[in-house]
Design a protein around this motif. Structure first.
Motif, PDB file in Angstrom:
ATOM      1  N   TRP A 153      -0.325  13.492  -9.056  1.00 27.84           N
ATOM      2  CA  TRP A 153      -0.956  14.931  -8.339  1.00 27.84           C
ATOM      3  C   TRP A 153      -2.532  15.340  -8.697  1.00 27.84           C
ATOM      4  CZ3 TRP A 153      -1.306  14.330  -3.725  1.00 27.84           C
ATOM      5  CH2 TRP A 153      -1.542  15.375  -3.035  1.00 27.84           C
ATOM      6  N   GLU A 154      -1.757  15.552 -10.216  1.00 25.04           N
ATOM      7  CA  GLU A 154      -3.914  16.490 -10.806  1.00 25.04           C
ATOM      8  C   GLU A 154      -4.872  15.182 -10.235  1.00 25.04           C
ATOM      9  OE1 GLU A 154      -2.989  17.920 -14.169  1.00 25.04           O
ATOM     10  OE2 GLU A 154      -2.021  19.915 -12.829  1.00 25.04           O
ATOM     11  N   THR A 155      -4.260  13.787 -10.674  1.00 29.94           N
ATOM     12  CA  THR A 155      -6.204  12.875 -10.769  1.00 29.94           C
ATOM     13  C   THR A 155      -5.719  12.558  -9.405  1.00 29.94           C
ATOM     14  OG1 THR A 155      -4.987  12.256 -12.844  1.00 29.94           O
ATOM     15  CG2 THR A 155      -5.940  10.265 -11.445  1.00 29.94           C
ATOM     16  N   ALA A 156      -4.938  12.585  -8.205  1.00 29.14           N
ATOM     17  CA  ALA A 156      -5.627  12.293  -7.109  1.00 29.14           C
ATOM     18  C   ALA A 156      -6.367  13.033  -5.791  1.00 29.14           C
ATOM     19  CB  ALA A 156      -4.106  11.946  -5.998  1.00 29.14           C
ATOM     20  N   ALA A 164     -13.808   3.152  -3.196  1.00 32.65           N
ATOM     21  CA  ALA A 164     -12.149   2.270  -2.808  1.00 32.65           C
ATOM     22  C   ALA A 164     -11.511   1.897  -4.093  1.00 32.65           C
ATOM     23  CB  ALA A 164     -13.122   0.530  -2.758  1.00 32.65           C
ATOM     24  N   LEU A 165     -10.241   1.402  -3.461  1.00 30.34           N
ATOM     25  CA  LEU A 165      -8.977   0.717  -4.285  1.00 30.34           C
ATOM     26  C   LEU A 165     -10.007   0.166  -5.657  1.00 30.34           C
ATOM     27  CD1 LEU A 165      -6.131   1.512  -4.291  1.00 30.34           C
ATOM     28  CD2 LEU A 165      -5.877  -0.208  -3.519  1.00 30.34           C
ATOM     29  N   ASP A 166     -10.148  -0.505  -4.923  1.00 30.01           N
ATOM     30  CA  ASP A 166     -11.557  -1.880  -5.448  1.00 30.01           C
ATOM     31  C   ASP A 166     -11.983  -1.178  -6.655  1.00 30.01           C
ATOM     32  OD1 ASP A 166     -12.824  -1.995  -4.508  1.00 30.01           O
ATOM     33  OD2 ASP A 166     -12.941  -3.935  -3.947  1.00 30.01           O
ATOM     34  N   HIS A 167     -13.218  -0.187  -7.098  1.00 29.89           N
ATOM     35  CA  HIS A 167     -13.703   0.634  -7.545  1.00 29.89           C
ATOM     36  C   HIS A 167     -13.420   0.358  -8.855  1.00 29.89           C
ATOM     37  CE1 HIS A 167     -16.698   3.965  -9.558  1.00 29.89           C
ATOM     38  NE2 HIS A 167     -17.245   3.575  -8.302  1.00 29.89           N
ATOM     39  N   PRO A 168     -14.315   0.512 -10.232  1.00 33.14           N
ATOM     40  CA  PRO A 168     -13.744   0.700 -11.869  1.00 33.14           C
ATOM     41  C   PRO A 168     -13.649   1.507 -11.952  1.00 33.14           C
ATOM     42  CG  PRO A 168     -16.291  -0.125 -11.125  1.00 33.14           C
ATOM     43  CD  PRO A 168     -15.947   0.063  -9.852  1.00 33.14           C
ATOM     44  N   PHE A 169     -13.683   2.707 -12.052  1.00 35.25           N
ATOM     45  CA  PHE A 169     -12.765   3.753 -11.736  1.00 35.25           C
ATOM     46  C   PHE A 169     -12.239   4.856 -11.075  1.00 35.25           C
ATOM     47  CE2 PHE A 169     -18.240   4.798 -12.929  1.00 35.25           C
ATOM     48  CZ  PHE A 169     -17.835   4.101 -14.265  1.00 35.25           C
ATOM     49  N   SER A 175      -4.025   2.305  -8.425  1.00 30.78           N
ATOM     50  CA  SER A 175      -4.359   1.100  -8.028  1.00 30.78           C
ATOM     51  C   SER A 175      -2.928  -0.220  -8.101  1.00 30.78           C
ATOM     52  CB  SER A 175      -5.679   0.409  -8.080  1.00 30.78           C
ATOM     53  OG  SER A 175      -5.070   0.247 -10.012  1.00 30.78           O
ATOM     54  N   MET A 176      -2.367   0.335  -8.704  1.00 31.29           N
ATOM     55  CA  MET A 176      -1.008  -0.656  -8.982  1.00 31.29           C
ATOM     56  C   MET A 176      -0.631  -1.010  -7.821  1.00 31.29           C
ATOM     57  SD  MET A 176      -1.200  -1.446 -12.048  1.00 31.29           S
ATOM     58  CE  MET A 176       0.236  -2.060 -12.200  1.00 31.29           C
ATOM     59  N   TYR A 177      -0.353   0.183  -6.815  1.00 31.06           N
ATOM     60  CA  TYR A 177       0.547  -0.014  -5.870  1.00 31.06           C
ATOM     61  C   TYR A 177      -0.592   0.926  -4.145  1.00 31.06           C
ATOM     62  CZ  TYR A 177       3.532   1.237  -9.278  1.00 31.06           C
ATOM     63  OH  TYR A 177       4.032   0.859 -10.490  1.00 31.06           O
ATOM     64  N   HIS A 178       0.438   0.133  -3.540  1.00 33.25           N
ATOM     65  CA  HIS A 178      -0.473   0.525  -1.826  1.00 33.25           C
ATOM     66  C   HIS A 178      -0.012   1.786  -1.154  1.00 33.25           C
ATOM     67  CE1 HIS A 178      -2.034  -0.180   2.136  1.00 33.25           C
ATOM     68  NE2 HIS A 178      -0.113  -0.222   2.460  1.00 33.25           N
ATOM     69  N   GLU A 179       0.695   2.670  -2.276  1.00 27.22           N
ATOM     70  CA  GLU A 179       0.627   3.843  -1.779  1.00 27.22           C
ATOM     71  C   GLU A 179       2.215   4.225  -2.446  1.00 27.22           C
ATOM     72  OE1 GLU A 179       0.014   4.966   3.126  1.00 27.22           O
ATOM     73  OE2 GLU A 179       2.032   3.744   2.988  1.00 27.22           O
TER      74      GLU A 179
END
Length: 241
Positions: A153-156, A164-169, A175-179
């Motif tokens: 949660w802290e990361t989010a 974007a979800l496909d951003h390298p960072f 990114s493993m999950y849709h939600e």
């Protein structure tokens, strides 16, 4: 035929009744409980009874919370924990003074059956707190992270909403999950009392352990329903500080 996710209840059966009524829950709905059924308000045993009965009537997926794990240790192993006692456990211990032995055994069986996490067919992950393995929840080395971790949660919270979800960072474990749907860390800590979405993480713990409401959320439409604040429903109790 909705999928509805429910935040941390913390012994607030009155609030659970309210959200079930306000969301007009039917037996055709799938209910996903994010854990922490107990500790805080005075009806922890009754909350467990209610959910155990509900499981016999409709599809319920019940996730393990840290408070549920602490209660299991106390019920099944007579393990005392002063820190637990100070953070909601006191109300639970008092409530169990009037619970029969056979009922306690049913509760132990239920608590042992709880899932660490659940992944649905749409690649949506449901977990009480989080996980730390960058390759996904199924590779988590330390099961306790599922119901104790706060770093997810802290990361989010720290991410730029424009990333974007496909951003390298972009954090790999997100990114493993849709939600990802979580509880554990009340959104009242950031001044909110309704579900909060950060990155692809939805936090549905709206502070029912304290002075916030309990929330039930439709995972497809994101419509949600809430109870009255728990300190109003249990006006004669102190709850958790």
């Amino acid at each position: 035929m909705r999928t509805l996710v429910i935040g941390d209840i913390h012994g607030g059966l009155r609030a659970l009744h309210q959200i079930m009524e306000r969301a007009k829950v039917t037996k055709h709905d799938t209910l996903i409980f994010l854990g922490d059924y107990v500790d805080g308000w005075s009806q922890s045993p009754q909350v467990l009874d209610f959910i155990i009965d509900l499981q016999s009537q409709q599809n319920c997926i019940c996730i393990r919370g840290n408070h549920d794990d602490l209660l299991l240790e106390w019920l099944d192993e007579s393990k005392d924990n002063l820190l637990w006692y100070k953070h909601g456990g006191e109300a639970t211990v008092k409530a169990y003074e009037s619970v029969t032995y056979s009922q306690k055994q049913k509760h132990i069986e239920f608590l042992k059956s709880l899932k660490n996490y659940y992944l649905d067919e749409h690649n949506r992950l449901y977990v009480h707190a989080g996980f730390t393995n960058v390759n996904g929840a199924q590779f988590e080395y330390f099961p306790g992270q599922f119901y104790w971790d706060r770093t997810l949660w802290e990361t989010a919270l720290s991410l730029d909403d424009r990333m974007a979800l496909d951003h390298p960072f972009y954090p790999k474990r997100l990114s493993m999950y849709h939600e990802i749907f979580i509880g554990h860390t009340p959104v009242t800590r950031i001044g909110e009392t309704t579900p909060v979405k950060k990155a692809n993480v939805w936090n549905v713990d709206t502070g029912a352990a304290f002075k916030g409401p309990l929330t039930i959320l439709d995972v497809d439409t994101k419509e949600f329903w809430q109870s009255e604040p728990l300190n109003q429903l249990y006006f004669d109790e102190k709850g958790r500080n």
